[in-house]
Every structure is written in C-alpha cells, then in structure tokens.
Design a protein around this motif. Structure first.
Motif, PDB file in Angstrom:
ATOM      1  N   ALA A   1       0.837  -1.207   0.000  1.00 52.26           N
ATOM      2  CA  ALA A   1       0.000   0.000   0.000  1.00 52.26           C
ATOM      3  C   ALA A   1       0.869   1.253   0.000  1.00 52.26           C
ATOM      4  N   TYR A   2       1.928   1.243   0.806  1.00 51.26           N
ATOM      5  CA  TYR A   2       2.860   2.375   0.838  1.00 51.26           C
ATOM      6  C   TYR A   2       3.532   2.561  -0.528  1.00 51.26           C
ATOM      7  N   ARG A   3       3.981   1.458  -1.101  1.00 52.61           N
ATOM      8  CA  ARG A   3       4.676   1.545  -2.394  1.00 52.61           C
ATOM      9  C   ARG A   3       3.738   2.028  -3.490  1.00 52.61           C
ATOM     10  N   ASP A   4       2.459   1.673  -3.379  1.00 54.71           N
ATOM     11  CA  ASP A   4       1.474   2.164  -4.342  1.00 54.71           C
ATOM     12  C   ASP A   4       1.322   3.683  -4.223  1.00 54.71           C
ATOM     13  N   VAL A   5       1.381   4.197  -2.988  1.00 59.36           N
ATOM     14  CA  VAL A   5       1.341   5.653  -2.786  1.00 59.36           C
ATOM     15  C   VAL A   5       2.551   6.299  -3.450  1.00 59.36           C
ATOM     16  N   ASN A   6       3.715   5.693  -3.282  1.00 54.89           N
ATOM     17  CA  ASN A   6       4.923   6.236  -3.907  1.00 54.89           C
ATOM     18  C   ASN A   6       4.809   6.252  -5.428  1.00 54.89           C
ATOM     19  N   LYS A   7       4.197   5.207  -6.000  1.00 57.89           N
ATOM     20  CA  LYS A   7       4.012   5.183  -7.453  1.00 57.89           C
ATOM     21  C   LYS A   7       3.130   6.349  -7.898  1.00 57.89           C
ATOM     22  N   LYS A   8       2.082   6.622  -7.128  1.00 60.47           N
ATOM     23  CA  LYS A   8       1.185   7.727  -7.470  1.00 60.47           C
ATOM     24  C   LYS A   8       1.891   9.071  -7.347  1.00 60.47           C
ATOM     25  N   MET A   9       2.768   9.201  -6.351  1.00 60.28           N
ATOM     26  CA  MET A   9       3.529  10.439  -6.205  1.00 60.28           C
ATOM     27  C   MET A   9       4.514  10.610  -7.363  1.00 60.28           C
ATOM     28  N   THR A  10       5.126   9.514  -7.789  1.00 61.35           N
ATOM     29  CA  THR A  10       6.040   9.567  -8.933  1.00 61.35           C
ATOM     30  C   THR A  10       5.287   9.975 -10.196  1.00 61.35           C
ATOM     31  N   THR A  11       4.073   9.450 -10.358  1.00 65.52           N
ATOM     32  CA  THR A  11       3.257   9.814 -11.520  1.00 65.52           C
ATOM     33  C   THR A  11       2.935  11.299 -11.513  1.00 65.52           C
ATOM     34  N   LEU A  12       2.557  11.837 -10.347  1.00 66.40           N
ATOM     35  CA  LEU A  12       2.252  13.268 -10.239  1.00 66.40           C
ATOM     36  C   LEU A  12       3.502  14.104 -10.485  1.00 66.40           C
ATOM     37  N   ASP A  13       4.627  13.679  -9.917  1.00 69.18           N
ATOM     38  CA  ASP A  13       5.884  14.407 -10.098  1.00 69.18           C
ATOM     39  C   ASP A  13       6.281  14.453 -11.568  1.00 69.18           C
ATOM     40  N   THR A  14       6.152  13.323 -12.244  1.00 71.36           N
ATOM     41  CA  THR A  14       6.494  13.263 -13.673  1.00 71.36           C
ATOM     42  C   THR A  14       5.560  14.149 -14.486  1.00 71.36           C
TER      43      THR A  14
ATOM     44  N   ILE B   1      -6.387  11.080   0.872  1.00 71.29           N
ATOM     45  CA  ILE B   1      -7.308  11.331   1.980  1.00 71.29           C
ATOM     46  C   ILE B   1      -8.192  10.107   2.213  1.00 71.29           C
ATOM     47  N   ALA B   2      -8.684   9.515   1.128  1.00 67.62           N
ATOM     48  CA  ALA B   2      -9.554   8.340   1.236  1.00 67.62           C
ATOM     49  C   ALA B   2      -8.834   7.193   1.929  1.00 67.62           C
ATOM     50  N   GLN B   3      -7.545   7.019   1.642  1.00 70.95           N
ATOM     51  CA  GLN B   3      -6.797   5.923   2.264  1.00 70.95           C
ATOM     52  C   GLN B   3      -6.580   6.157   3.755  1.00 70.95           C
ATOM     53  N   THR B   4      -6.392   7.417   4.149  1.00 69.87           N
ATOM     54  CA  THR B   4      -6.187   7.697   5.576  1.00 69.87           C
ATOM     55  C   THR B   4      -7.491   7.637   6.362  1.00 69.87           C
ATOM     56  N   LYS B   5      -8.636   7.622   5.668  1.00 64.92           N
ATOM     57  CA  LYS B   5      -9.938   7.581   6.347  1.00 64.92           C
ATOM     58  C   LYS B   5     -10.669   6.261   6.150  1.00 64.92           C
ATOM     59  N   GLN B   6     -10.032   5.300   5.503  1.00 65.68           N
ATOM     60  CA  GLN B   6     -10.676   3.996   5.305  1.00 65.68           C
ATOM     61  C   GLN B   6     -11.012   3.348   6.644  1.00 65.68           C
ATOM     62  N   PRO B   7     -12.193   2.742   6.771  1.00 65.22           N
ATOM     63  CA  PRO B   7     -12.543   2.065   8.033  1.00 65.22           C
ATOM     64  C   PRO B   7     -11.665   0.835   8.256  1.00 65.22           C
ATOM     65  N   LYS B   8     -11.398   0.551   9.513  1.00 66.91           N
ATOM     66  CA  LYS B   8     -10.600  -0.615   9.869  1.00 66.91           C
ATOM     67  C   LYS B   8     -11.517  -1.680  10.456  1.00 66.91           C
ATOM     68  N   TYR B   9     -11.613  -2.822   9.788  1.00 67.60           N
ATOM     69  CA  TYR B   9     -12.462  -3.927  10.256  1.00 67.60           C
ATOM     70  C   TYR B   9     -11.594  -4.922  11.016  1.00 67.60           C
ATOM     71  N   ARG B  10     -11.513  -4.755  12.324  1.00 69.60           N
ATOM     72  CA  ARG B  10     -10.596  -5.557  13.120  1.00 69.60           C
ATOM     73  C   ARG B  10     -11.012  -7.024  13.197  1.00 69.60           C
ATOM     74  N   ASP B  11     -12.286  -7.299  12.943  1.00 69.85           N
ATOM     75  CA  ASP B  11     -12.750  -8.688  12.982  1.00 69.85           C
ATOM     76  C   ASP B  11     -12.377  -9.448  11.713  1.00 69.85           C
TER      77      ASP B  11
END
Length: 515
Positions: A46-59, A297-307
């Motif tokens: 998930a973190y690496r996917d964020v980095n890919k999106k940042m690289t896309t925006l930077d490019t 923002i959506a990723q930081t607000k995703q619900p966490k289903y602990r069950d």
C-alpha cells in the motif's frame, strides 16, 4: 506436516483425523504470525502504491510545467509568405526583419554526363583494370552548426554497381545526398550554409572527399565535388546585418524561417500570450492534483475492520472465491488509516498554498490566492484546490510572466528577499509546482524508510525488518510443529501397540478357556 502415516488398525480410531484436529489448535500461534506477515506485506504494498502515485504526479508536473514553458505564446508575422515565426515562452517585444539579401543554400556538385553508364554499370568497368579501382573512400560534410562533421569511410568492391554506389553514399552518415540520373551524378550537402572557421583555420568547402573518392567521382563525370558552394542566409534584423547557415533559426525567443529574398517593406513579428492555453493547463493540473489528494485522503480515512483478519490457507479451503475476495477487501481496508507519514505530508502540501513568494517581479501576484487559486472551503477535502477562473484570467491578461513565475520559477528554498513593505529577510523563492515536487520527494523518502523499494533488501527498511523477524519466527514454529506432530503420533502409536498387545493376550486367554 510429516510423512503419511496409517493408524487406528488396532483401536479402530481415525488417528489421522484426531492428530489433524489437535494440530489445528497447536498451529494457532503460527497462524497469527502468518496473518501478521500478510498485514505487513499488504502495508508495504500500500505504501509503495502511494509512492508510485507520487512519482506519476511528479512526472506529470515535470513534463508539463518544468521541462516545458507554461507561458505559451503565439507569434504573428506581418508577411508570413516572406518570413514565418513561432514564439517560444521567452519571446518578448517585436522583431523586425528589414531585408533578406540571400537565402541559405546547400553546397552541391553536378557532374558532366557520362555516355553509356547506367545504374547497373559496375564501377570496375570504368577503370582499365579492377585492380585500379579504389576499395574505400571517405566523405565529410558540414553539420547543422556549419562545422565539418565526422569523416565517414565507405567500402566498395569490383562487383559494386553505380546504383549500389549511390545507395552506400545515401545510407552512410556522411551528411550528403547522392543521385545518378540520365548519366549524370549529383551530390548535395544535407545541411545548408558555408563551412565556418574552426580553430583559426580558413573555412573549407562544405563537402570533402579523399583522393580515392575524387578518382571515383571523376569516372562518373564529377571532376570537382563542389561545383556550387553553399551560402549563408544574409539578412538585417532590428537594424543589424547578420547571417545564419540555415534559413530556420532562433533569435530573441522567436523561431524564424526565412522563405524568400526581399528588401522592403520589412516584416515584423510580434508575440502575445496564449491565455486560453495557460488556463487549460492550470485547470488540468488542478484536476490531476485534486485527484491525487482525494485518493490519499480516502486511504487515511478507510474504516478498519478488526474482525476481518487475513485468511489462513485452511480457512480459504472452506470458502468460495467470491467470499474470499469480499473478506480480503475488508481485511485490507484501513491499512493506512490515520498514517502519520501521509497525514503530515498532506498537511505540508496544504501549507504550500498559503505561502507568499517575494521573488515574483510583480508583487501584486505573489501568492496563489492573488491569481484565484486557493484550497477548498471544505476542510475535510484535505487541501484540494479551487480556481476562480475570472480572477485567474484577469491576472494572466495583466501580467502572464508574474503568474508563470509564481507557479514555476526555479528560485531557492532559502533566499534573501525584499518584502512589499521594504523589509528584508529570507524566503522560499521557488514556484508553487517546484515546491510540490520537493514535498513529494520528502514524503517519498519517508515511505522508502518504512516500506522500501523493490530493489532494497529487507534489512534496509522498517517493514522489511518486521517481515524478516516474522519469517524467522515462522521457521522456528514450523520446526516446532513437526516435533509436536511427531510426538502425537508416537503417543498414538504407543497406544495402538498396547491395544494390539492387549488384544493378543485376550485372544490367547480365550483359546485357553474355550479350546
């Protein structure tokens, strides 16, 4: 976990099933470790996917706003039949071509007609003996800067025909074009103009060959490689007499093309900012940037289903594919919920919007809000941008250079600046989009420290170290479970042995009493 065994022959019990159920309980600590491993791997991805999106925006920013000028301009020529022009972002003021006395032309050599020679004629037949024909010759011609290019060697043999000879010249990188038609040879330099002086040496012809080439060309009627020298374009611009080796060149931010010779009237080029195109580019940027911010923002607000923990292999065997997909969707939800790296990064990006740039030449437009760009009034949007198109258009029409500076100027992160009130201090003089790229780089490095990159070893990032530790503990548990299973089987085997022994004794007693 171990080799296949058969039990229960004496007791009639399903020993294999009993051991399997016992091992399910024994495996519970290992199952938890495997679930934790899966969570670490999902977080890493998930973190690496964020980095890919940042690289896309930077490019995207680099390609459209840094490497290319945002300030697109349109050039107008008073007589495009004589002189045409294209304005670059640096074009300023007007440019006047008062006259063009000469157009640039390429050097050329035209030979005399040679009777009886066609494209199928072998070159060796033009010599008294094939041994007298050169096997190699060189060619050299001027490049686009008017300097002599590399010397190119071309090989031939006694079987080479005139057509093949022409093809070898044209297929080389000698910078010339050869043609043999109706018994005549023509060679033309690909680049126009005269050869310029190099290292204090007198300019030579625009095309040069060696002795072997001279001998070959003479046999095809071309006694001099250059029969018509190349010439430079000679013209007068803004009152200054000058020349160029080509008819297409750049001057004062204009890409000029001379099309004909003339003396009067002069041709004037003017440029104007293409406001509509800049508006379109800015709106496209805002839409792209907002999509990126909304995603994070959506990723930081995703619900966490602990069950909903990651499924074990045994659990997956008892579920169908659709149920597995639905379960794992919830299990993966909230992996980056309230993540400190992303939330602090978003906060920093939002803060860039409110910064003032005192290096902009027109201080009227030294902040984004002054040109109609600001953050959404909805704080929960996380810093998405909104545009007041009327305000932005007015700023572009009044001072496009200031707007472009505010958005894309190079500047420095900490530079001496003079503020509007006359006081001095330090400030960030980089354009908004350059600041975004720098902040993306900061976030990316923090994510690399936590989740690494594909080329990094596990010991080089935090989650990798966690995974290494979990894998080590899993290996220990695998070894331990083998021992536990072996112990169970030994116990049941001992029981089977005792039962079998008891059965044998019972049978013996029975025989004694009833025989």
């Amino acid at each position: 976990m171990s080799t296949m065994r058969i039990g229960g022959l004496a007791s009639g019990m399903d020993i294999d099933s009993i051991v399997e159920k016992l091992m399910v309980a024994e495996r519970m600590p290992m199952d938890k470790l495997e679930q934790q491993k899966q969570i670490y791997e999902w977080q890493r991805d998930a973190y690496r996917d964020v980095n890919k999106k940042m690289t896309t925006l930077d490019t995207y920013i680099a390609d459209n706003f840094i490497l290319k000028s945002l300030n697109t301009k349109t050039a107008t020529s008073s007589n495009s039949d004589l002189v045409s022009a294209v304005a670059t972002g640096s074009a300023s003021g007007s440019l006047s071509i008062e006259k063009v006395s000469k157009l640039a032309e390429a050097a050329r050599g035209i030979g005399n007609k040679v009777d009886g020679v066609t494209g199928d004629t072998k070159l060796s037949s033009l010599f008294g003996s094939a041994k007298d024909m050169p096997q190699e010759f060189t060619l050299q011609a001027i490049n686009t800067q008017g300097k002599m290019g590399e010397i190119v060697s071309i090989r031939i043999d006694e079987k080479t025909t005139v057509s093949e000879f022409i093809n070898k010249i044209n297929g080389s990188n000698a910078g010339v074009t050869a043609l043999f038609e109706n018994g005549q040879l023509s060679i033309t330099a690909k680049n126009t103009g005269q050869a310029v002086e190099e290292d204090g040496k007198t300019p030579t012809d625009a095309m040069i060959t060696d002795g072997n080439g001279k001998l070959l060309f003479e046999k095809l009627g071309l006694n001099n490689l250059v029969t018509k020298p190349g010439q430079n374009a000679e013209f007068q611009v803004n009152g200054i007499l000058t020349e160029r080796t080509t008819n297409a060149f750049s001057i004062n931010g204009y890409n000029i093309t001379l099309k004909a010779e003339f003396s009067e009237p002069s041709v004037t080029m003017t440029s104007s900012t293409n406001v509509d195109e800049i508006m379109t580019k800015v709106k496209e940027f805002v839409a792209t940037y907002n999509g990126f911010i909304t995603d994070l923002i959506a990723q930081t607000k995703q619900p966490k289903y602990r069950d909903y923990q990651p499924l074990t292999e045994l659990q997956k065997k008892e579920m169908d594919t659709k149920d597995i997909e639905n379960w794992e969707t919830r299990a993966k939800s909230g992996l980056l919920r309230n993540d400190s790296i992303i939330t602090s990064g978003l906060s920093s990006l939002r803060g860039l919007v409110y910064q003032t740039n005192h290096a902009v030449t027109n201080q009227k437009y030294n902040a984004l809000y002054t040109i109609g760009i600001g953050t959404s009034k909805d704080y929960n949007s996380g810093g998405t941008l909104e545009i007041d198109e009327t305000k932005l258009r007015k700023a572009l029409e009044e001072d496009p250079d200031a707007v472009v500076q505010l958005l894309t100027m190079s500047g420095e992160k900490s530079a001496s600046v003079t503020k509007v009130d006359g006081s001095t201090g330090t400030g960030d003089t980089r354009g908004f989009m350059r600041k975004i790229r720098d902040e993306l780089d900061v976030i990316e490095k923090k994510i690399d420290e936590r989740a690494g990159r594909g080329s990094m070893a596990e010991t080089q990032y935090t989650l990798g170290k966690y995974l290494k530790n979990v894998n080590s503990r899993l290996d220990d548990w695998k070894t331990k479970l083998v021992s536990i299973e072996d112990r169970y089987w030994k116990q049941f085997t001992a029981m089977e042995t005792m039962i079998n022994k008891a059965n044998s004794q019972s049978a013996s007693l029975s025989n004694m009493f009833y025989s």
